[in-house]
Enzyme design. Sequence first.
Site: not given
Ligand code: GAR
Length: 199
Positions: A12, A62, A104, A106
């Site tokens: 997070g 889901r 979101n 990405h």
């Molecule tokens: C982040 O890099 C985010 O962009 C990616 O997961 C990581 C979460 O890190 N999300 C994806 O790949 C979604 N498709 P965090 O839990 O430290 O924020």
Amino acid sequence: MTNIVILISGRGSNMQAIVEAAIPEARIAAVIANRADASGLAWAAQRGIATAVLDHKAFDGRDAFDAALAELIDSHAPDLVVLAGFMRILTPGFVNHYAGRLVNIHPSLLPAFTGLHTHERALAEGVKFAGCTVHFVTAELDHGPIIAQAVVPVLEDDTADTLAARILKEEHRLYPEAVRLFAQGRLAIDQGRVRVAKA
Ligand code: GAR
């Protein structure tokens, strides 16, 4: 005041960046995870933010999980739902329920490299620039109107980890900024594209 619910699956760090941005127009109503071991939960709880776990494995499919998740989210009356490393594919019913108020982040320059293993695939393609994208969520995975993007160079000796770290730094700047624009009522979707109103 824009009421925000943040969904996480792990550490997070993007959630933390949004909380620490202390956006005056936003209030973080809750942080919800689909895994009890998501380390970001403890961080949020320590700061007095309401937290909850809804384990997807406890649901039969889901649709059932997404219905329960929406009920939990809606108990916090959110104006905006923020996916911050929430690693679940969401059903069209869920996504439509939050149309225009679900965002979101990405770790790629969408529409390139949707899905998983983004950094490995970017390196394998030999791209010279990579980055991250904040977008409104639509039913198609990692698609939807783009709110903001940040670009980083790909270096000769990059590994997936070094590239991910460079991009993550930009994510922590970009995501709070995009949430701020939403909270200030400055984002509009026009024919599938996001227009940003001047301050
Ligand atoms: C982040 O890099 C985010 O962009 C990616 O997961 C990581 C979460 O890190 N999300 C994806 O790949 C979604 N498709 P965090 O839990 O430290 O924020």
